[in-house]
Structure formats: structure tokens, C-alpha cells
Design an enzyme around this catalytic site. Structure first.
Site, PDB file in Angstrom:
ATOM      1  N   SER A 262      55.912 -50.095 -80.321  1.00  0.00           N
ATOM      2  CA  SER A 262      55.936 -48.813 -79.637  1.00  0.00           C
ATOM      3  C   SER A 262      57.350 -48.534 -79.100  1.00  0.00           C
ATOM      4  CB  SER A 262      54.874 -48.800 -78.531  1.00  0.00           C
ATOM      5  OG  SER A 262      54.688 -47.514 -78.007  1.00  0.00           O
ATOM      6  N   ASP A 373      47.538 -42.287 -84.872  1.00  0.00           N
ATOM      7  CA  ASP A 373      48.107 -42.715 -83.588  1.00  0.00           C
ATOM      8  C   ASP A 373      48.100 -41.520 -82.633  1.00  0.00           C
ATOM      9  OD1 ASP A 373      49.753 -43.547 -81.492  1.00  0.00           O
ATOM     10  OD2 ASP A 373      51.084 -44.679 -82.802  1.00  0.00           O
ATOM     11  N   HIS A 406      47.191 -46.400 -82.476  1.00  0.00           N
ATOM     12  CA  HIS A 406      48.382 -47.013 -81.890  1.00  0.00           C
ATOM     13  C   HIS A 406      48.232 -48.517 -81.663  1.00  0.00           C
ATOM     14  CE1 HIS A 406      52.231 -46.476 -79.819  1.00  0.00           C
ATOM     15  NE2 HIS A 406      51.805 -47.302 -78.875  1.00  0.00           N
TER      16      HIS A 406
END
Length: 456
Positions: A262, A373, A406
Site C-alpha cells: 500500500s 481495491d 486491498h
């Protein structure tokens, strides 16, 4: 001769009798390193019969909230073949918590059991999965497997000179390739849980927290020595990790990879583009752009997330971030992805200056994205990275999962059914997330071994 024949016949009868006893087989069990393939099968049941396999596990997801373990359970109904066997690699679940053929189905499809109180931390074994086999309502067999997160011989130490950091490696005198692991916007020490699992595959691993935000409930900060905000963070922060690794006798300092997830993926991409020493890069659910910083005392849209050589990097501001967060008050889904997409659309002139110059990365690169995501559009941004490098004549290893979200940093053997039950959405279906996790974990290990020249 008659005696030998009699013994042989008795042995064959005994083998048949043993095979006819219902059994749940777990290979290579009963203890498996989490992430390694597990083969579940059933034998000794009536041919063509319907059987029910259930699995149960105390489980606590990796989270900054450190939740207490909950009891999870899955159930699947199968039809045995003509020999009274069920091979979960090929046999479809007819109904239950998942359907279709999936060797990991009993693990990821577990759901929390209603009415069961959470356990106190340390009071239950969260690595153990227990299986039961039923025909009709009668229990026929039981079995269990422990999914250990790391090998017991892994050595783990705290790094005093790097606040919150943890170093993990297997014992031995040979120098090992190293990985610097950076977490995402959750901050704090959560990233350190990745050190020992990766070290179990032969790498020397430094898990490096880079900021520690205030707890949303108490306002306290886990690692006060780290920044409270993610704003103007020096890309050169990574140099401190390399400098420490270079002092370790078990580390080959010429073979140090970066692994980020991320926001951490954005940092490692910038590091690989601007620093000379990284030997390989893994960017999981990454961004191709630099965005505005945030944290206590940081006004949105005024500061960059990163700096280089003392100067803030150009960035694209988010749009609608504070309004999106009001969804918590209104009890509406919070989808942060929208704020990134809106920012990109509103400020097209700021996109090119804020782009990560990935064409400058001349070492092996693996990017992992997800099209569903809901934190930010990592699938599209991973494709942008691949295309930018392709235009420069560079190859990129890419995994982009269509229906996943995600939360890809796991092994595919943990329950994924609660990822989107809260207001903050991360995206993906439980099945797609588990499949993506399993492939991403395996491919990451393979990529790093290949890119770093193997492990001792």
C-alpha cells in the site's frame, strides 16, 4: 508356504479394513508452515455417499486494533467417488460456506460463530484448525493441523537504533539476501509480523515501521520516536535500513530487496527509482503517483507524502476525503478509493509531475494490484506502472487480480469472510481475496529467490 499365504491374506484383509475406516488425511501435516500447500482428502467412506467436512479455528486478523480471537467455522458437503474418496483439490463442494473445487476452501470460507465470546489473547491456539467428518448426523472422523506462521528456529531481535524495527533470520554462517519490509498507512509495529514468516524462507528480513499515528480511540502512539504524520517523509529513510543491514555478518549487503504494501509500496518504488542500492522490488497494491500527506496538524492538500533530498515531491491532492470519512457518522460505506479517483480527475495537470519515475528502476520489479481495491485503485495504478516501464523498454512482473481487494498480504489459508463487514470497505470477494493472497504469497517468494540469486 501356506502360513505365508495366510499371513498375506490376513494382512490384505487388515489393510482393507483400515482403509474402510473413514479418515481425514492432511498432507504434509500435522504441522505446516503457513502458506505452504496443504492437501486435504477423505477416504474410507461409502462410495457415492454425501459427506460433510467442517473446520473450526480460533482466529484474530492482523490489525492495529489487536482484536481478541473469535471462533470461526466452515462447512462443505461433498460426494465421494466410486472408491469412497474425496480429494479436495478436484472434488467440488456441493453446498456449505463455499461451493466448487478449492483446496483452500475450508480455511478461507470460515465464518464467525454467533453466540461464542471472544477469547483472551494467548488463551487459545490460533494456529490450530480442527476438522470433523460427518455422514448424515454421525461423526465419522476428526483431524487437525497447525498452521505455524514461521519456523521455530527463526531468530528474531528488536533493532534498538531503528524504533520499532524487528530483524529475523534463520541461524547459520552463510550470508543471506535481505528484504526490507515496509507497511502501509496503518503504521506502528504491525509490519513486524511479516519478518519471521519471510525469514522462514531463507531471507534475512528487516521489518521497518516508518510512522506511528495516534490511536483513533485513545490518542496514544505506539512508537513515539517515529513521526505521527505521513507527510514529507524522506525517501532516504530506506538508507537507514540498508546501513543497519550492512553491519550484520549474516547479510549479503549487495543483495537487499525492498518489499512494500500500500503506502509502503509507494515508498519502495520511490526508493528503487532514486536510490542506487536496492537489488529487487516488490510493490503490493501500489500507487503510481505521490499524494498529499496527512496526520495530526497536517492540512489536507498542503504537504506531500514524501520528500527527496530535503525537498517535497510533487503530489496530487485527494478530493472529498473528509466528506468520505463522514460515512462513519452516517453509518454508510466508506470507500476511500473515490477520493483518489476524484483527485486524479480534478487535477490532471498535477498527475505527470507526481508520477513515480518507474522507468528509472533497473532491477527486477514485481507489482501486485487488485481491480476491486476499495482503498485506492491499485489495479489500475499497477497497470500504469507496467505500461510506463514497457514504454521505456523495461519488463515488469505483474499480478493483477480482477475480483480481489486491498487486503492481499496473507497466505490464502486465513478466513477472508469479514474483510468488508465493517463500514470501511477494502474490496474483493472472500474467495477472490483468498485466491489472490495464495498466489501473491507464493509468487513473491519465488520472485525474491530468483531476483536475489537464491537462499542458502
Amino acid at each position: 508356504m501356506t502360513t505365508l499365504r495366510t499371513i498375506a491374506a490376513l494382512g490384505a484383509f487388515a489393510a482393507f479394513t483400515a482403509a474402510a475406516e473413514p479418515v481425514i488425511r492432511i498432507e504434509p501435516g500435522p504441522v505446516v508452515l503457513d502458506g505452504n500447500a496443504i492437501h486435504l482428502s477423505i477416504a474410507g467412506v461409502p462410495p457415492r455417499s454425501e459427506v460433510t467436512l467442517s473446520a473450526q479455528r480460533w482466529f484474530a486478523p492482523v490489525s492495529t486494533q489487536r482484536p481478541r480471537p473469535r471462533l470461526f467455522r466452515s462447512e462443505a458437503v461433498f460426494k465421494a467417488d466410486d472408491d469412497g474418496r474425496v480429494d479436495l483439490r478436484t472434488a467440488p463442494s456441493l453446498r456449505g460456506t463455499y461451493v466448487g473445487a478449492d483446496p483452500r476452501g475450508p480455511f478461507w470460507s470460515m465464518q464467525p460463530l454467533a453466540g461464542v465470546e471472544r477469547a483472551e489473547p494467548g488463551s487459545v491456539d490460533t494456529s490450530e484448525v480442527r476438522f470433523e467428518l460427518h455422514i448424515a448426523t454421525k461423526q465419522q472422523a476428526t483431524s487437525r493441523v497447525r498452521l505455524v506462521p514461521s519456523l521455530p528456529e527463526v531468530l528474531t531481535i528488536a533493532v534498538d537504533s531503528l524504533p520499532g524495527a524487528v530483524f529475523a533470520t534463520l541461524p547459520g554462517t552463510k550470508k543471506r539476501p535481505a528484504i526490507v519490509v515496509i507497511g502501509g498507512s496503518e503504521g506502528g509495529s504491525l509490519v513486524t509480523t511479516a519478518a519471521a514468516p519471510l525469514a522462514s524462507h531463507g531471507f534475512a528480513v528487516l521489518a521497518l515501521p516508518v510512522f506511528s499515528p495516534p490511536d483513533s480511540r485513545t490518542g496514544t502512539r505506539e512508537i513515539p520516536a517515529l513521526p505521527a504524520e505521513w507527510a514529507d517523509m524522506p525517501v532516504e529513510t530506506l538508507d537507514r535500513a540498508r546501513a543497519w543491514l550492512a553491519t550484520r555478518p549474516e547479510v549479503d549487503s549487495k543483495r537487499i530487496a525492498l518489499h512494500g504494501t500500500s503506502m509502503g509500496a509507494l515508498l519502495v518504488l520511490l526508493g528503487a527509482a532514486h536510490l542506487e542500492w536496492p537489488a529487487a522490488v516488490v510493490a503490493s497494491v501500489p500507487s503510481d503517483l505521490v499524494w498529499d500527506g496527512w496526520g495530526p496538524g497536517v492540512e489536507l492538500g498542503t504537504r506531500s507524502t514524501f520528500s527527496l533530498r530535503g525537498k517535497p515531491l510533487p503530489f496530487v491532492p485527494l478530493v472529498g476525503y473528509e466528506e468520505e470519512l463522514k460515512g462513519f457518522e452516517r453509518q454508510e460505506p466508506v470507500i476511500l478509493r473515490r477520493t483518489f479517483e476524484q483527485g486524479r480527475a480534478k487535477y490532471p495537470d498535477r498527475v505527470a509531475p507526481a508520477r513515480v519515475p518507474v522507468e528509472r528502476i533497473r532491477v527486477p520489479l514485481l507489482v501486485i494490484g487488485a481491480d476491486d481495491d476499495q482503498m485506492w485503485p491499485s489495479g489500475a495504478m499497477a497497470r500504469n506502472i507496467v505500461e510506463s516501464r514497457k514504454a521505456a523498454g523495461l519488463q515488469t512482473e505483474a499480478l493483477i487480480f480482477r475480483d480481489a481487494g486491498h487486503s492481499l498480504y496473507d497466505t490464502g489459508y486465513a478466513p477472508t469472510t469479514t474483510y468488508n463487514t465493517g463500514l470501511r470497505k477494502t474490496g474483493g470477494t472472500p474467495e477472490a481475496n483468498a485466491r489472490a493472497q495464495a498466489e501473491a504469497w507464493t509468487r513473491t517468494i519465488e520472485f525474491l529467490r530468483r531476483a536475489l540469486g537464491g537462499t542458502p
